[in-house]
Design a protein around this motif. Structure first.
Motif, PDB file in Angstrom:
ATOM      1  N   ASP A  44      62.238  71.480  57.705  1.00 41.38           N
ATOM      2  CA  ASP A  44      63.055  70.707  56.774  1.00 41.38           C
ATOM      3  C   ASP A  44      62.157  70.172  55.667  1.00 41.38           C
ATOM      4  OD1 ASP A  44      62.123  67.883  57.401  1.00 41.38           O
ATOM      5  OD2 ASP A  44      62.908  68.437  59.376  1.00 41.38           O
ATOM      6  N   GLY A  45      62.800  69.644  54.612  1.00 42.79           N
ATOM      7  CA  GLY A  45      62.037  69.197  53.459  1.00 42.79           C
ATOM      8  C   GLY A  45      61.107  68.035  53.729  1.00 42.79           C
ATOM      9  N   ARG A  46      61.545  67.105  54.556  1.00 45.39           N
ATOM     10  CA  ARG A  46      60.693  65.956  54.851  1.00 45.39           C
ATOM     11  C   ARG A  46      59.434  66.386  55.576  1.00 45.39           C
ATOM     12  NH1 ARG A  46      63.659  61.038  57.516  1.00 45.39           N
ATOM     13  NH2 ARG A  46      64.571  61.082  55.424  1.00 45.39           N
ATOM     14  N   ALA A  47      59.575  67.319  56.513  1.00 43.60           N
ATOM     15  CA  ALA A  47      58.398  67.828  57.223  1.00 43.60           C
ATOM     16  C   ALA A  47      57.463  68.549  56.258  1.00 43.60           C
ATOM     17  CB  ALA A  47      58.838  68.763  58.346  1.00 43.60           C
ATOM     18  N   ALA A  48      58.039  69.249  55.291  1.00 47.41           N
ATOM     19  CA  ALA A  48      57.219  69.953  54.301  1.00 47.41           C
ATOM     20  C   ALA A  48      56.398  68.977  53.473  1.00 47.41           C
ATOM     21  CB  ALA A  48      58.118  70.793  53.390  1.00 47.41           C
ATOM     22  N   VAL A  49      57.032  67.882  53.058  1.00 41.83           N
ATOM     23  CA  VAL A  49      56.314  66.863  52.282  1.00 41.83           C
ATOM     24  C   VAL A  49      55.175  66.283  53.108  1.00 41.83           C
ATOM     25  CG1 VAL A  49      56.497  64.590  51.198  1.00 41.83           C
ATOM     26  CG2 VAL A  49      58.308  66.284  50.861  1.00 41.83           C
ATOM     27  N   GLY A  50      55.423  66.035  54.395  1.00 44.86           N
ATOM     28  CA  GLY A  50      54.389  65.505  55.271  1.00 44.86           C
ATOM     29  C   GLY A  50      53.213  66.455  55.415  1.00 44.86           C
ATOM     30  N   LEU A  51      53.510  67.750  55.538  1.00 45.38           N
ATOM     31  CA  LEU A  51      52.441  68.734  55.657  1.00 45.38           C
ATOM     32  C   LEU A  51      51.615  68.815  54.380  1.00 45.38           C
ATOM     33  CD1 LEU A  51      54.119  71.704  57.595  1.00 45.38           C
ATOM     34  CD2 LEU A  51      52.329  70.160  58.407  1.00 45.38           C
ATOM     35  N   VAL A  52      52.277  68.717  53.256  1.00 43.36           N
ATOM     36  CA  VAL A  52      51.548  68.753  51.980  1.00 43.36           C
ATOM     37  C   VAL A  52      50.605  67.561  51.884  1.00 43.36           C
ATOM     38  CG1 VAL A  52      51.790  68.511  49.480  1.00 43.36           C
ATOM     39  CG2 VAL A  52      53.259  70.097  50.731  1.00 43.36           C
ATOM     40  N   GLU A  53      51.075  66.388  52.278  1.00 46.63           N
ATOM     41  CA  GLU A  53      50.229  65.196  52.236  1.00 46.63           C
ATOM     42  C   GLU A  53      49.015  65.345  53.150  1.00 46.63           C
ATOM     43  OE1 GLU A  53      52.893  62.103  53.366  1.00 46.63           O
ATOM     44  OE2 GLU A  53      53.813  61.924  51.367  1.00 46.63           O
ATOM     45  N   ARG A  54      49.216  65.980  54.290  1.00 44.70           N
ATOM     46  CA  ARG A  54      48.147  66.080  55.273  1.00 44.70           C
ATOM     47  C   ARG A  54      47.213  67.259  55.025  1.00 44.70           C
ATOM     48  NH1 ARG A  54      48.177  68.393  60.479  1.00 44.70           N
ATOM     49  NH2 ARG A  54      50.426  68.711  60.364  1.00 44.70           N
ATOM     50  N   LEU A  55      47.773  68.398  54.616  1.00 43.76           N
ATOM     51  CA  LEU A  55      46.986  69.627  54.522  1.00 43.76           C
ATOM     52  C   LEU A  55      46.576  70.003  53.099  1.00 43.76           C
ATOM     53  CD1 LEU A  55      49.085  71.817  57.006  1.00 43.76           C
ATOM     54  CD2 LEU A  55      47.019  70.489  57.498  1.00 43.76           C
TER      55      LEU A  55
END
Length: 218
Positions: A44-55
């Motif tokens: 989902d989009g929220r998980a994608a945003v989280g991955l971008v912040e982390r990775l």
């Protein structure tokens, strides 16, 4: 998948798609590509945003219609965060509304899921460089939209001024009817001429009637 830095020259990407089979298919297409490394996947989009912040990947392959936060919303958040990550939309939808929303959100590209492996690989590399990537069908739609002339609109006051002109009134008489100065009437007329692409009062009235901007007198 890895959280570490990719080998030199590789594009690190995250794949965001709520359909497990589709997400796995995209990953399988790109997994053996020597110039690309899959570093994460999101449903989902929220998980994608989280991955971008982390990775901090180079590119996110972003589906549009996802739960929790859709692809457009996720793209807006990623772009607003001013990360180096580029968002490449990968979707089945090619409607004008979907395309415009994605572009306005800040996506660098818009690809359809019927793209070939070669097209997908090229698009990922282009997106990583910040280049605009558009599926041929999407590009054609955008060009067609750009070629359509923008609709001509007149303000309420401009319609009133042009209506007075259509009634045969002079600038002075128009000013009296509308309780404005003659100079203001002239200013409105100049704007009307520019909008209608005409050079005089008569042609302005004719053009406005043709466009339905003025009502014909009975």
């Amino acid at each position: 998948m890895t959280n570490g830095a990719a080998p030199a020259g590789r594009v690190r990407i995250v794949v965001a798609d709520d359909h497990t089979v589709m997400r796995a298919g995209v990953i399988a297409l790109l997994a053996d590509e020597p110039g690309i490394e899959i570093v994460g996947e999101a449903e989902d989009g929220r998980a994608a945003v989280g991955l971008v912040e982390r990775l901090e990947p180079d590119v996110v392959l972003m589906d549009l219609r996802m739960p929790v936060l859709d692809g457009t919303g996720a793209t807006e958040q990623i772009v607003a965060a001013r990360t180096r990550t580029r968002v490449l939309i990968l979707t089945t939808y090619d409607t004008d509304a979907e395309i415009e929303r994605a572009v306005e959100a800040g996506a660098v590209g818009y690809l359809l899921k019927d793209a070939t492996r070669e097209q997908l690989v090229d698009a990922v590399h282009s997106a990583s460089r910040g280049e605009t990537v558009l599926a041929p069908r999407v590009a054609a739609r955008l060009v067609a939209r750009m070629r359509q002339p923008a609709p001509v609109t007149l303000t309420r006051r401009e319609v009133e001024v042009l209506g007075a002109v259509a009634d045969g009134l002079s600038n002075v008489e128009t000013g009296r009817r509308l309780v404005i100065t003659e100079a203001t009437v002239k200013t409105h007329l100049l704007r009307i001429f520019a909008k209608l692409d005409v050079g005089d009062r008569t042609h302005a009235v004719v053009r406005a009637l043709e466009l339905g901007l003025l009502k014909r007198h009975a």
